[in-house]
Design a protein around this motif. Structure first.
Motif, PDB file in Angstrom:
ATOM      1  N   ARG A  27       0.729  -1.443  -0.021  1.00  0.00           N
ATOM      2  CA  ARG A  27       0.087   0.105   0.032  1.00  0.00           C
ATOM      3  C   ARG A  27       0.707   1.220  -0.035  1.00  0.00           C
ATOM      4  NH1 ARG A  27      -3.928  -2.377   4.542  1.00  0.00           N
ATOM      5  NH2 ARG A  27      -4.420  -4.334   3.397  1.00  0.00           N
ATOM      6  N   PHE A  28       2.245   0.965   0.218  1.00  0.00           N
ATOM      7  CA  PHE A  28       2.903   2.187   0.243  1.00  0.00           C
ATOM      8  C   PHE A  28       4.082   2.453  -0.835  1.00  0.00           C
ATOM      9  CE2 PHE A  28       1.751   0.930   4.688  1.00  0.00           C
ATOM     10  CZ  PHE A  28       1.198   1.935   5.025  1.00  0.00           C
ATOM     11  N   HIS A  29       3.715   1.704  -1.682  1.00  0.00           N
ATOM     12  CA  HIS A  29       4.758   1.587  -2.979  1.00  0.00           C
ATOM     13  C   HIS A  29       4.279   2.587  -4.069  1.00  0.00           C
ATOM     14  CE1 HIS A  29       7.513  -1.829  -2.031  1.00  0.00           C
ATOM     15  NE2 HIS A  29       6.723  -2.062  -1.245  1.00  0.00           N
ATOM     16  N   ASN A  30       3.373   3.194  -3.707  1.00  0.00           N
ATOM     17  CA  ASN A  30       3.277   4.502  -4.642  1.00  0.00           C
ATOM     18  C   ASN A  30       4.171   5.396  -4.515  1.00  0.00           C
ATOM     19  OD1 ASN A  30       2.092   5.060  -2.014  1.00  0.00           O
ATOM     20  ND2 ASN A  30       0.439   6.119  -3.078  1.00  0.00           N
ATOM     21  N   LEU A  31       5.063   5.472  -3.541  1.00  0.00           N
ATOM     22  CA  LEU A  31       6.244   6.296  -3.304  1.00  0.00           C
ATOM     23  C   LEU A  31       7.666   5.290  -3.631  1.00  0.00           C
ATOM     24  CD1 LEU A  31       6.114   7.851   0.274  1.00  0.00           C
ATOM     25  CD2 LEU A  31       5.452   8.841  -1.807  1.00  0.00           C
ATOM     26  N   SER A  32       8.505   6.057  -4.430  1.00  0.00           N
ATOM     27  CA  SER A  32       9.800   5.218  -4.600  1.00  0.00           C
ATOM     28  C   SER A  32      10.681   5.006  -3.324  1.00  0.00           C
ATOM     29  CB  SER A  32      10.481   5.976  -5.712  1.00  0.00           C
ATOM     30  OG  SER A  32      11.071   7.344  -4.862  1.00  0.00           O
ATOM     31  N   GLN A  33      11.687   4.386  -3.151  1.00  0.00           N
ATOM     32  CA  GLN A  33      12.370   4.278  -2.104  1.00  0.00           C
ATOM     33  C   GLN A  33      13.003   5.444  -1.703  1.00  0.00           C
ATOM     34  OE1 GLN A  33      15.051   1.044  -2.169  1.00  0.00           O
ATOM     35  NE2 GLN A  33      15.963   1.472  -0.179  1.00  0.00           N
ATOM     36  N   GLU A  34      13.245   6.286  -2.747  1.00  0.00           N
ATOM     37  CA  GLU A  34      14.122   7.708  -2.254  1.00  0.00           C
ATOM     38  C   GLU A  34      13.069   8.581  -1.807  1.00  0.00           C
ATOM     39  OE1 GLU A  34      14.300   5.927  -5.506  1.00  0.00           O
ATOM     40  OE2 GLU A  34      16.203   5.086  -5.299  1.00  0.00           O
TER      41      GLU A  34
ATOM     42  N   ALA B 272      10.308   7.461  -0.230  1.00  0.00           N
ATOM     43  CA  ALA B 272       9.958   7.192   1.368  1.00  0.00           C
ATOM     44  C   ALA B 272      11.159   7.625   2.452  1.00  0.00           C
ATOM     45  CB  ALA B 272      10.106   5.516   1.210  1.00  0.00           C
ATOM     46  N   VAL B 273      12.320   7.615   1.974  1.00  0.00           N
ATOM     47  CA  VAL B 273      13.627   8.121   2.721  1.00  0.00           C
ATOM     48  C   VAL B 273      13.389   9.446   3.006  1.00  0.00           C
ATOM     49  CG1 VAL B 273      16.090   8.454   2.434  1.00  0.00           C
ATOM     50  CG2 VAL B 273      15.065   6.196   1.984  1.00  0.00           C
ATOM     51  N   LEU B 274      12.927  10.370   1.866  1.00  0.00           N
ATOM     52  CA  LEU B 274      12.913  11.538   2.001  1.00  0.00           C
ATOM     53  C   LEU B 274      11.657  12.125   2.732  1.00  0.00           C
ATOM     54  CD1 LEU B 274      13.506  14.627   1.027  1.00  0.00           C
ATOM     55  CD2 LEU B 274      11.992  14.358  -0.859  1.00  0.00           C
ATOM     56  N   VAL B 275      10.814  11.519   2.747  1.00  0.00           N
ATOM     57  CA  VAL B 275       9.565  11.880   3.749  1.00  0.00           C
ATOM     58  C   VAL B 275       9.792  11.316   5.200  1.00  0.00           C
ATOM     59  CG1 VAL B 275       7.174  11.211   4.347  1.00  0.00           C
ATOM     60  CG2 VAL B 275       7.778  11.543   1.840  1.00  0.00           C
ATOM     61  N   SER B 276      10.498  10.131   5.401  1.00  0.00           N
ATOM     62  CA  SER B 276      10.970   9.905   6.604  1.00  0.00           C
ATOM     63  C   SER B 276      11.825  10.968   7.392  1.00  0.00           C
ATOM     64  CB  SER B 276      11.649   8.666   6.614  1.00  0.00           C
ATOM     65  OG  SER B 276      11.773   7.987   7.781  1.00  0.00           O
ATOM     66  N   ASN B 277      12.848  11.372   6.623  1.00  0.00           N
ATOM     67  CA  ASN B 277      13.785  12.260   7.042  1.00  0.00           C
ATOM     68  C   ASN B 277      13.183  13.545   7.445  1.00  0.00           C
ATOM     69  OD1 ASN B 277      15.980  10.374   6.858  1.00  0.00           O
ATOM     70  ND2 ASN B 277      16.634  11.142   4.663  1.00  0.00           N
ATOM     71  N   LEU B 278      12.246  14.301   6.710  1.00  0.00           N
ATOM     72  CA  LEU B 278      11.515  15.300   6.760  1.00  0.00           C
ATOM     73  C   LEU B 278      10.699  15.307   7.932  1.00  0.00           C
ATOM     74  CD1 LEU B 278      10.375  16.389   3.052  1.00  0.00           C
ATOM     75  CD2 LEU B 278      12.133  17.367   4.661  1.00  0.00           C
ATOM     76  N   LEU B 279      10.046  14.118   8.156  1.00  0.00           N
ATOM     77  CA  LEU B 279       9.256  13.694   9.415  1.00  0.00           C
ATOM     78  C   LEU B 279      10.116  13.888  10.651  1.00  0.00           C
ATOM     79  CD1 LEU B 279       6.645  11.104   8.182  1.00  0.00           C
ATOM     80  CD2 LEU B 279       6.182  13.685   8.891  1.00  0.00           C
ATOM     81  N   ASP B 280      11.261  13.314  10.513  1.00  0.00           N
ATOM     82  CA  ASP B 280      12.328  13.303  11.679  1.00  0.00           C
ATOM     83  C   ASP B 280      12.693  14.818  11.941  1.00  0.00           C
ATOM     84  OD1 ASP B 280      12.489  10.600  11.952  1.00  0.00           O
ATOM     85  OD2 ASP B 280      14.357  10.442  10.592  1.00  0.00           O
ATOM     86  N   LYS B 281      13.058  15.522  10.858  1.00  0.00           N
ATOM     87  CA  LYS B 281      13.374  16.923  11.097  1.00  0.00           C
ATOM     88  C   LYS B 281      12.188  17.789  11.701  1.00  0.00           C
ATOM     89  CE  LYS B 281      15.123  20.819   8.314  1.00  0.00           C
ATOM     90  NZ  LYS B 281      15.415  21.436   6.961  1.00  0.00           N
ATOM     91  N   LEU B 282      10.928  17.492  11.314  1.00  0.00           N
ATOM     92  CA  LEU B 282       9.805  18.154  11.776  1.00  0.00           C
ATOM     93  C   LEU B 282       9.890  18.154  13.313  1.00  0.00           C
ATOM     94  CD1 LEU B 282       7.079  19.856  11.252  1.00  0.00           C
ATOM     95  CD2 LEU B 282       5.938  17.543  11.059  1.00  0.00           C
ATOM     96  N   ARG B 283       9.907  16.913  13.929  1.00  0.00           N
ATOM     97  CA  ARG B 283       9.916  16.393  15.275  1.00  0.00           C
ATOM     98  C   ARG B 283      11.101  17.158  16.059  1.00  0.00           C
ATOM     99  NH1 ARG B 283       8.915  11.797  13.308  1.00  0.00           N
ATOM    100  NH2 ARG B 283      10.899  10.920  13.980  1.00  0.00           N
ATOM    101  N   GLY B 284      12.038  17.913  15.274  1.00  0.00           N
ATOM    102  CA  GLY B 284      13.320  18.329  15.864  1.00  0.00           C
ATOM    103  C   GLY B 284      14.286  17.309  16.500  1.00  0.00           C
TER     104      GLY B 284
END
Length: 149
Positions: A128-135, A137-149
């Motif tokens: 269900r999450f493969h509508n994002l490429s692996q790159e 997915a990494v970008l979104v995850s890193n941005l969420l990490d950054k958002l939480r500080g």
């Protein structure tokens, strides 16, 4: 689909409000994917989280406080979760021999087998999450990490 279309809102006051609405909407969407998946396997999302934490330390025990600190949902009632997992035969709870004020929790063979069952079904959930490429997915995850500080 754009968040504006999903919630039938023409526009947002600013990009940060759009982000907040998108995060809240996406969190609900994610729960709508995860809750039935785990329910079909006889678990809740929080019970799976506890079992995964315990498997990561297996065969060593984990104390209640460490479980609470490592939970994705830190508002979970760890005592209640452990009680339910004991009823299902997935974990054991013992008093620590070196510090009798600490409670140690271990995953059982039954609990490990239940996680193997979950692992076998996980690819169907992840599709269900493969509508994002692996790159992406990494970008979104890193941005969420950054958002939480």
């Amino acid at each position: 689909m754009r968040i504006e279309d999903e919630i039938h809102q023409k526009e947002f006051k600013d990009d940060y409000r759009r982000l907040m609405a998108n995060l809240l909407f996406t969190n609900n969407w994610l729960n709508q994917q995860l809750i039935p998946f785990f329910k079909g396997l006889g678990l809740t999302l929080q019970q799976h989280n506890v079992l995964a934490i315990l498997r990561g330390q297996h065969p060593e025990p984990v104390c209640f406080g460490d479980i609470q600190n490592r939970m994705v949902d830190r508002n979970s009632n760890v005592t209640r979760l452990i009680d339910k997992l004991i009823e299902k035969g997935y974990v054991t709870r013992d008093i620590c021999q070196t510090n009798r004020r600490m409670i140690e929790v271990r995953i059982t063979e039954t609990g490990l087998k239940k996680l193997q069952e979950v692992d076998a079904m996980f690819p169907s959930l992840m599709e269900r999450f493969h509508n994002l490429s692996q790159e992406e997915a990494v970008l979104v995850s890193n941005l969420l990490d950054k958002l939480r500080g």
